[in-house]
Structures are given as C-alpha cells and as structure tokens.
Design a protein around this motif. Sequence first.
Motif, PDB file in Angstrom:
ATOM      1  N   GLY A   1       0.814  -1.209   0.000  1.00 13.29           N
ATOM      2  CA  GLY A   1       0.000   0.000   0.000  1.00 13.29           C
ATOM      3  C   GLY A   1       0.846   1.256   0.000  1.00 13.29           C
ATOM      4  O   GLY A   1       0.590   2.201  -0.768  1.00 13.29           O
ATOM      5  N   VAL A   2       1.867   1.295   0.855  1.00 14.08           N
ATOM      6  CA  VAL A   2       2.751   2.456   0.933  1.00 14.08           C
ATOM      7  C   VAL A   2       3.529   2.630  -0.362  1.00 14.08           C
ATOM      8  O   VAL A   2       3.690   3.757  -0.865  1.00 14.08           O
ATOM      9  CB  VAL A   2       3.716   2.309   2.127  1.00 14.08           C
ATOM     10  N   LEU A   3       4.000   1.539  -0.923  1.00 15.82           N
ATOM     11  CA  LEU A   3       4.769   1.620  -2.164  1.00 15.82           C
ATOM     12  C   LEU A   3       3.904   2.116  -3.316  1.00 15.82           C
ATOM     13  O   LEU A   3       4.340   2.960  -4.120  1.00 15.82           O
ATOM     14  CB  LEU A   3       5.372   0.261  -2.494  1.00 15.82           C
ATOM     15  N   ASP A   4       2.694   1.617  -3.436  1.00  9.97           N
ATOM     16  CA  ASP A   4       1.799   2.067  -4.509  1.00  9.97           C
ATOM     17  C   ASP A   4       1.489   3.552  -4.372  1.00  9.97           C
ATOM     18  O   ASP A   4       1.494   4.308  -5.357  1.00  9.97           O
ATOM     19  CB  ASP A   4       0.507   1.253  -4.491  1.00  9.97           C
ATOM     20  N   LYS A   5       1.219   4.000  -3.146  1.00  7.45           N
ATOM     21  CA  LYS A   5       0.925   5.415  -2.917  1.00  7.45           C
ATOM     22  C   LYS A   5       2.129   6.286  -3.236  1.00  7.45           C
ATOM     23  O   LYS A   5       2.006   7.343  -3.880  1.00  7.45           O
ATOM     24  CB  LYS A   5       0.498   5.623  -1.464  1.00  7.45           C
ATOM     25  N   THR A   6       3.310   5.859  -2.813  1.00  8.45           N
ATOM     26  CA  THR A   6       4.531   6.618  -3.095  1.00  8.45           C
ATOM     27  C   THR A   6       4.805   6.670  -4.588  1.00  8.45           C
ATOM     28  O   THR A   6       5.221   7.711  -5.123  1.00  8.45           O
ATOM     29  CB  THR A   6       5.723   5.988  -2.356  1.00  8.45           C
ATOM     30  N   PHE A   7       4.560   5.574  -5.273  1.00 10.52           N
ATOM     31  CA  PHE A   7       4.782   5.517  -6.722  1.00 10.52           C
ATOM     32  C   PHE A   7       3.884   6.518  -7.439  1.00 10.52           C
ATOM     33  O   PHE A   7       4.334   7.233  -8.348  1.00 10.52           O
ATOM     34  CB  PHE A   7       4.515   4.093  -7.205  1.00 10.52           C
ATOM     35  N   ARG A   8       2.623   6.605  -7.037  1.00 11.15           N
ATOM     36  CA  ARG A   8       1.719   7.578  -7.644  1.00 11.15           C
ATOM     37  C   ARG A   8       2.212   9.002  -7.396  1.00 11.15           C
ATOM     38  O   ARG A   8       2.161   9.860  -8.292  1.00 11.15           O
ATOM     39  CB  ARG A   8       0.302   7.398  -7.101  1.00 11.15           C
ATOM     40  N   LYS A   9       2.681   9.254  -6.184  1.00 11.20           N
ATOM     41  CA  LYS A   9       3.212  10.579  -5.860  1.00 11.20           C
ATOM     42  C   LYS A   9       4.429  10.924  -6.714  1.00 11.20           C
ATOM     43  O   LYS A   9       4.572  12.044  -7.214  1.00 11.20           O
ATOM     44  CB  LYS A   9       3.601  10.614  -4.378  1.00 11.20           C
ATOM     45  N   LEU A  10       5.328   9.980  -6.864  1.00 13.25           N
ATOM     46  CA  LEU A  10       6.527  10.206  -7.665  1.00 13.25           C
ATOM     47  C   LEU A  10       6.182  10.527  -9.110  1.00 13.25           C
ATOM     48  O   LEU A  10       6.803  11.407  -9.729  1.00 13.25           O
ATOM     49  CB  LEU A  10       7.428   8.969  -7.606  1.00 13.25           C
ATOM     50  N   ARG A  11       5.198   9.838  -9.646  1.00 11.44           N
ATOM     51  CA  ARG A  11       4.793  10.084 -11.033  1.00 11.44           C
ATOM     52  C   ARG A  11       4.286  11.507 -11.225  1.00 11.44           C
ATOM     53  O   ARG A  11       4.490  12.112 -12.287  1.00 11.44           O
ATOM     54  CB  ARG A  11       3.718   9.082 -11.438  1.00 11.44           C
ATOM     55  N   GLY A  12       3.616  12.051 -10.210  1.00  8.81           N
ATOM     56  CA  GLY A  12       3.126  13.413 -10.312  1.00  8.81           C
ATOM     57  C   GLY A  12       4.151  14.468  -9.958  1.00  8.81           C
ATOM     58  O   GLY A  12       3.997  15.638 -10.318  1.00  8.81           O
TER      59      GLY A  12
ATOM     60  N   LEU B   1       6.032  -1.252 -11.639  1.00 12.42           N
ATOM     61  CA  LEU B   1       6.540  -1.459 -10.284  1.00 12.42           C
ATOM     62  C   LEU B   1       6.162  -2.859  -9.822  1.00 12.42           C
ATOM     63  O   LEU B   1       4.986  -3.224  -9.837  1.00 12.42           O
ATOM     64  CB  LEU B   1       5.948  -0.418  -9.326  1.00 12.42           C
ATOM     65  N   MET B   2       7.167  -3.637  -9.411  1.00 15.26           N
ATOM     66  CA  MET B   2       6.906  -5.018  -9.025  1.00 15.26           C
ATOM     67  C   MET B   2       7.890  -5.452  -7.952  1.00 15.26           C
ATOM     68  O   MET B   2       8.788  -4.704  -7.568  1.00 15.26           O
ATOM     69  CB  MET B   2       7.018  -5.947 -10.240  1.00 15.26           C
TER      70      MET B   2
ATOM     71  N   ILE C   1      10.741  -0.941 -12.089  1.00 14.50           N
ATOM     72  CA  ILE C   1      11.405  -0.820 -10.803  1.00 14.50           C
ATOM     73  C   ILE C   1      11.054  -2.079 -10.029  1.00 14.50           C
ATOM     74  O   ILE C   1       9.876  -2.444  -9.927  1.00 14.50           O
ATOM     75  CB  ILE C   1      10.951   0.422 -10.013  1.00 14.50           C
ATOM     76  N   ILE C   2      12.078  -2.741  -9.511  1.00  8.54           N
ATOM     77  CA  ILE C   2      11.870  -4.004  -8.801  1.00  8.54           C
ATOM     78  C   ILE C   2      12.351  -3.854  -7.369  1.00  8.54           C
ATOM     79  O   ILE C   2      13.507  -3.492  -7.114  1.00  8.54           O
ATOM     80  CB  ILE C   2      12.587  -5.157  -9.523  1.00  8.54           C
ATOM     81  N   MET C   3      11.436  -4.126  -6.443  1.00 14.01           N
ATOM     82  CA  MET C   3      11.723  -4.003  -5.006  1.00 14.01           C
ATOM     83  C   MET C   3      11.916  -5.392  -4.421  1.00 14.01           C
ATOM     84  O   MET C   3      11.048  -6.258  -4.559  1.00 14.01           O
ATOM     85  CB  MET C   3      10.569  -3.295  -4.297  1.00 14.01           C
TER      86      MET C   3
ATOM     87  N   GLN D   1       9.624   3.987   1.124  1.00 14.00           N
ATOM     88  CA  GLN D   1       9.462   5.210   0.346  1.00 14.00           C
ATOM     89  C   GLN D   1      10.805   5.727  -0.157  1.00 14.00           C
ATOM     90  O   GLN D   1      10.926   6.158  -1.315  1.00 14.00           O
ATOM     91  CB  GLN D   1       8.784   6.292   1.196  1.00 14.00           C
ATOM     92  N   ALA D   2      11.818   5.687   0.707  1.00 13.13           N
ATOM     93  CA  ALA D   2      13.129   6.217   0.330  1.00 13.13           C
ATOM     94  C   ALA D   2      13.785   5.374  -0.756  1.00 13.13           C
ATOM     95  O   ALA D   2      14.361   5.911  -1.715  1.00 13.13           O
ATOM     96  CB  ALA D   2      14.025   6.295   1.569  1.00 13.13           C
ATOM     97  N   ILE D   3      13.712   4.071  -0.621  1.00 13.29           N
ATOM     98  CA  ILE D   3      14.333   3.194  -1.609  1.00 13.29           C
ATOM     99  C   ILE D   3      13.633   3.334  -2.955  1.00 13.29           C
ATOM    100  O   ILE D   3      14.270   3.428  -4.014  1.00 13.29           O
ATOM    101  CB  ILE D   3      14.323   1.739  -1.110  1.00 13.29           C
ATOM    102  N   LEU D   4      12.291   3.375  -2.938  1.00 11.60           N
ATOM    103  CA  LEU D   4      11.553   3.543  -4.187  1.00 11.60           C
ATOM    104  C   LEU D   4      11.869   4.893  -4.829  1.00 11.60           C
ATOM    105  O   LEU D   4      12.054   4.982  -6.049  1.00 11.60           O
ATOM    106  CB  LEU D   4      10.050   3.422  -3.924  1.00 11.60           C
ATOM    107  N   ALA D   5      11.961   5.949  -4.022  1.00 13.76           N
ATOM    108  CA  ALA D   5      12.279   7.269  -4.569  1.00 13.76           C
ATOM    109  C   ALA D   5      13.667   7.279  -5.210  1.00 13.76           C
ATOM    110  O   ALA D   5      13.879   7.944  -6.237  1.00 13.76           O
ATOM    111  CB  ALA D   5      12.190   8.323  -3.467  1.00 13.76           C
ATOM    112  N   HIS D   6      14.611   6.557  -4.606  1.00 13.97           N
ATOM    113  CA  HIS D   6      15.953   6.447  -5.187  1.00 13.97           C
ATOM    114  C   HIS D   6      15.890   5.754  -6.545  1.00 13.97           C
ATOM    115  O   HIS D   6      16.484   6.231  -7.526  1.00 13.97           O
ATOM    116  CB  HIS D   6      16.852   5.664  -4.237  1.00 13.97           C
TER     117      HIS D   6
END
Length: 396
Positions: free
Chosen positions: A145-156, A167-168, A244-246, A265-270
């Motif tokens: 849930g946190v990763l999906d929300k952060t991903f949407r934020k990053l896209r915007g 994202l997977m 992006i693979i977590m 959030q930090a790792i995904l943003a990187h």
Amino acid sequence: MKPTRMWSAVAAATLIGSLAAGPALAAHPQAAAPAAARSAQLVRADDAKAQALLARLRATITPERLARSRELAQRHGLTREAINPGDYQCGPTVFRDWIRQSTADFTSVDWMILDNYGVLDYAAYDAMLFGSSSDPAYRLGAHAGVLDKTFRKLRGFWDIRSDDIDLMAMHGSMVLDPVRVSRVLQVAFGVPKAQADSLAPALVDYLSDPKFQGGNHPIFTLNAFAFTAFGREVVPGIIPGDRIIMGDGILRAYDELGFGDVAPQAILAHEFGHHVQFEIGMITPDTIDAPETTRRTELHADASAAYFLSHPRGLSMQWKRVKQFLSVFYTIGDCSFTSPGHHGTPNQRMRAAEWAYQLQESTRPKSLIYSTREFQRRFDAQLPIIVAPDKVTAAA
C-alpha cells in the motif's frame, strides 16, 4: 540500489563480499575468478549434499558462463570507479552487522554456492527478465500500500513520462521453483536446457534447507533496482520493459532495523530517480558503462530521493527521521572503491541528500518543484563539492 550487485540499484551486496567475520567471500559475478581460486580453502567437509552440488556447479557454471552473466550485469549499469580509498572515511555499519547475524548459520560451502555461482542473483534475474506486476508471482508483498501510494506521488512530482514504468517485487521463494531456476540458468548463464533442467532440482533440494527459509531468507532479495530498455522493442526473456523491482529482503532488513516507516518510500524514490536519469539522458546506452557514471548517477538518485521525501509537495517527511534512515542506508556501502557498482562513500551520499534537502528548504515559493533538468543542472554544479575527499572537506 544492483548491492550495486548487478544493476543500478541499492547495492547492498557489495558488502556481502567483504564481511571479514565470515568466510572469505567474493561478490559474484565481478570477483568470481579470484574466489574460485581460493575455493579449496573455503570448503569444509561437513556437508556432503552441499559439496556434491558445488561440484556440479563448478562443472556447469564455467568461467565462460560466468562471463556471460557478468556481461548481462554490465549491460544494466555496472561501472568501475577510479578514486583513492585513502582519501575517504569508511567504517563498520549496522547493516553489515545485521547481515552477519542473519547469516550466522551459513557455512563456507553455502557461501561458495550462493555467491560465487550466482544463486543470490536468481530472483533478480527472474524478475528483471520475466516479471510483470500483473503476474501474482511478482506482485508487491510487504508495504504494498505504501509503495503504490509513493509511486503515484513520484509520477506526479517529477516531470518525466512514467506511465510506462512497471513497479513489481522480486520474491526469493522462486529459488524453490525448478522451472524458474532452470529458466534463469538458461537465459542468464547460457546453460543448455537439458543441463539446466537437470541441475535445477538439485539446487531446489539444497535450498529447501530450513536455514534458507523457503527462499524467503532476505539474502536472496537484498536489493532493489531500476531498468529501462532505452527505447528498444520489448522481448520477454531478452529485453524487458521499463521497471522498478523491489526486493523483499531489502525491505525486511530495514523493518528489522527499525526503519519500516521510511525505508520503502526512500528506496523507491531512489530507484525512481534512475528513471528520471534515463528520461533526461543522464544515462544512455553509450555512457552506462563509462568510468564515473555510476557514482554520479547514484549520488543524483540519492539527492532526488531526499528532495522528494522532504518536499512539501512530495512526501513532506520530517527531515530528522529521513536523515536517521539515510545514515544507515548509506552505510550499505560503500567503501568498495574498486567495485564496478561503487555508489559513492557514505559521507558523499549523505552530502548529496543534505544538499537536496537544503535546496528545497531555501526555495521560494515553497510549493515550487524544480524541473528534472534544472535539478540536474544544480546537482552537477554541486557535485565536485559532494565528492571531495573527506580529509579535504574536513580541512576546509
């Protein structure tokens, strides 16, 4: 960050090869040949099954096939640095201690199998070459849930095209699937199908030992990485699409270290920062293997992540908490100055992040988000200061 082990990524596994308290390791595939020469000293006569498998791996994963896997890794962002280790401060880390503790029951034979013959890379190869977020085998697990929300934020947040990024997750449990293991052996190492199909069940049997936790031991997925096809036509199993693979393992590691509220959030943003670089031409097919490329782009990704995490229109996280995490995250690292995946020293990485935080703090109006190209311009102007030797910085 690919630990980097294989790709432009988090780079946790660069330190796996240097754990002094454990057996003498080598970071496969980059240092496989020197380690193989030492293998006779490392193997203990206490595990007949492991030794039998090790013999089969030696016969099957030949130097030529290791070279094939190295070439595949290099196509995805490995570079070699040229800096003087004596100019930079490095030291022991809590992340290193965590790895030691979590692998305390691994034998020297285990390390030879897992590291020198590429088993630690299976989940990453599998997800990169064959994964899709629409396939349940690669869907996000913990922190989805946190990763999906952060991903949407990053896209915007960043002004690049990002609707084509998938994202997977990568899950270490794939090492108990003989079909997927065989597929990795064939594609990544060039093992003929008949040999791969024969070797895979032996690997699965060995990895079924309880100490490997059904493949869910974090060591199998202690990474996260970004990939782009550079506009080439996607060919499953050969050329994957943008992604992006977590890794489950990297997220679990930081959960257990007490950073589960900020690490995903930090790792995904990187990693998203690497896609920014792909889109604006900081990384191209011609420069991906160039000297110094990795350090510049990794530090830029660090800065991009800190800017997004602390920005009022990003995640608006408390900088004190972000900095606490980054002080641990950056000591994944990386004092492996001769590693092709060198990400910059911990001090350099923290300087990059702090510069980005100060940039957003000093910007007026506070709602302004610098374009990706303006952010790059400002970062490149600051880069000589960020990478200055610690002893020079201290004296300044």
